[in-house]
Design an enzyme around this catalytic site. Structure first.
Site, PDB file in Angstrom:
ATOM      1  N   HIS A  17       1.103  -1.206   0.054  1.00 39.75           N
ATOM      2  CA  HIS A  17      -0.038   0.089  -0.111  1.00 39.75           C
ATOM      3  C   HIS A  17       0.940   1.186  -0.049  1.00 39.75           C
ATOM      4  O   HIS A  17       0.654   2.036  -0.669  1.00 39.75           O
ATOM      5  CB  HIS A  17      -0.833   0.051   1.233  1.00 39.75           C
ATOM      6  CG  HIS A  17      -1.978  -0.856   1.397  1.00 39.75           C
ATOM      7  ND1 HIS A  17      -1.924  -1.952   2.520  1.00 39.75           N
ATOM      8  CD2 HIS A  17      -3.100  -1.356   0.375  1.00 39.75           C
ATOM      9  CE1 HIS A  17      -3.091  -2.514   2.131  1.00 39.75           C
ATOM     10  NE2 HIS A  17      -3.764  -2.226   1.038  1.00 39.75           N
ATOM     11  N   LYS A  41     -15.738  -7.520   4.269  1.00 36.86           N
ATOM     12  CA  LYS A  41     -14.891  -8.158   4.928  1.00 36.86           C
ATOM     13  C   LYS A  41     -14.998  -7.801   6.495  1.00 36.86           C
ATOM     14  O   LYS A  41     -15.068  -6.611   6.797  1.00 36.86           O
ATOM     15  CB  LYS A  41     -13.387  -7.567   4.852  1.00 36.86           C
ATOM     16  CG  LYS A  41     -12.897  -7.807   3.288  1.00 36.86           C
ATOM     17  CD  LYS A  41     -11.659  -7.084   2.959  1.00 36.86           C
ATOM     18  CE  LYS A  41     -11.066  -7.174   1.429  1.00 36.86           C
ATOM     19  NZ  LYS A  41     -10.050  -6.617   1.073  1.00 36.86           N
ATOM     20  N   ARG A  90      -2.360  -6.070  -8.194  1.00 35.52           N
ATOM     21  CA  ARG A  90      -1.251  -7.055  -7.979  1.00 35.52           C
ATOM     22  C   ARG A  90      -1.056  -8.037  -9.092  1.00 35.52           C
ATOM     23  O   ARG A  90      -0.432  -7.973  -9.911  1.00 35.52           O
ATOM     24  CB  ARG A  90      -1.314  -7.903  -6.529  1.00 35.52           C
ATOM     25  CG  ARG A  90      -1.018  -6.836  -5.389  1.00 35.52           C
ATOM     26  CD  ARG A  90      -1.557  -7.347  -4.082  1.00 35.52           C
ATOM     27  NE  ARG A  90      -3.065  -7.172  -4.238  1.00 35.52           N
ATOM     28  CZ  ARG A  90      -4.166  -7.383  -2.963  1.00 35.52           C
ATOM     29  NH1 ARG A  90      -3.395  -7.673  -1.868  1.00 35.52           N
ATOM     30  NH2 ARG A  90      -5.149  -7.303  -2.953  1.00 35.52           N
ATOM     31  N   SER A 128      -2.897  -7.751   3.041  1.00 37.14           N
ATOM     32  CA  SER A 128      -3.236  -7.425   4.597  1.00 37.14           C
ATOM     33  C   SER A 128      -3.528  -8.603   5.188  1.00 37.14           C
ATOM     34  O   SER A 128      -3.327  -8.803   6.285  1.00 37.14           O
ATOM     35  CB  SER A 128      -4.513  -6.103   4.816  1.00 37.14           C
ATOM     36  OG  SER A 128      -3.898  -5.095   4.245  1.00 37.14           O
TER      37      SER A 128
END
Ligand code: ADP
Length: 164
Positions: A17, A41, A90, A128
Site C-alpha cells: 500500500h 470483510k 497485484r 493485509s
C-alpha cells in the site's frame, strides 16, 4: 488542483500500500487515503486504529491526507473535489474485481476516473490478510509492513500476546 483518492480497508497498511501511496502522490497535487469499513470483510479493528497506523507511515509525504469514510467512493471523491480514484493491481486475481468496481464507479459518476498502478514486483504477493495471519501467531513481519507500525500490528492482531 489535481486530487486523487486511494480507498481501501488498509487492515493493516502494508509496504505494498505504502508503495502505491508514494507513487500515486507523485502523480497529483493531493492524495487522500480513504479508509473504509469494507462490508464484505469482517474486521476486528476500528477505522481509527487503521488511520493511526497509516498516519505514522505517511508523515514523510507532504501531499498525503488520511481520512475515513462510509458509503460510496464516488460520493466521497466528489465531496472532496477529487477527479481520480487510485487503486493498486497485484496479480490477475485483482483484475476482475477491480475492473468491475471501475466500471460501476464510472457508471455512477462519469466525471471520476480510476487510475491503476501495477504493484511493484517485490510487493505483488503481499496482502493485509497475510499480515493478519502471520501477526496473529507473532510471526516475523519486518519485511512486510513499515517499521514504525510493527509494534502496533502485534498489539492489534497478535492473539498469542507474544507468548510463543
Ligand atoms: P479493499 O478492501 O478495497 O480491497 P485493500 O486495503 O485490501 O482494500 O486494498 C486497497 C487497494 O490497494 C486495492 O486497490 C488493492 O488492490 C491495493 N493493494 C493491496 N495490496 C497491495 C500490494 N501489495 N501492492 C499494491 N497494491 C496493493
Amino acid at each position: 488542483m489535481k486530487i486523487f483518492v486511494y480507498p481501501g480497508s488498509f487492515d493493516p497498511i502494508t509496504n505494498g500500500h505504502l508503495d502505491i501511496i508514494e507513487r500515486g502522490a507523485s502523480l497529483c497535487d493531493k492524495l487522500i487515503v480513504a479508509v473504509l469499513q469494507n462490508s464484505a470483510k469482517k474486521s476486528s479493528t476500528t477505522k481509527d486504529q487503521r488511520v493511526d497506523m497509516i498516519q505514522k507511515c505517511v508523515n514523510h509525504i507532504p501531499n498525503v491526507e488520511v481520512k475515513t469514510f462510509d458509503g460510496l467512493t464516488v460520493d466521497f471523491a466528489k465531496q472532496n473535489g477529487a477527479t481520480t480514484i487510485l487503486r493498486g493491481l497485484r496479480a490477475v486475481t485483482d483484475f476482475e474485481y477491480e475492473l468491475q468496481m471501475a466500471f460501476l464507479n464510472r457508471q455512477m459518476n462519469e466525471q471520476i476516473d480510476t487510475c491503476f498502478l501495477m504493484a511493484s514486483q517485490r510487493y505483488s504477493f503481499l496482502s493485509s490478510s497475510l499480515i493478519r495471519d502471520i501477526a496473529s501467531y507473532h510471526g516475523k513481519i519486518d519485511d512486510f509492513v513499515p517499521k514504525c507500525i510493527i509494534e502496533d500490528v502485534y498489539r492489534i492482531y497478535d492473539k498469542t500476546g507474544g507468548n510463543i
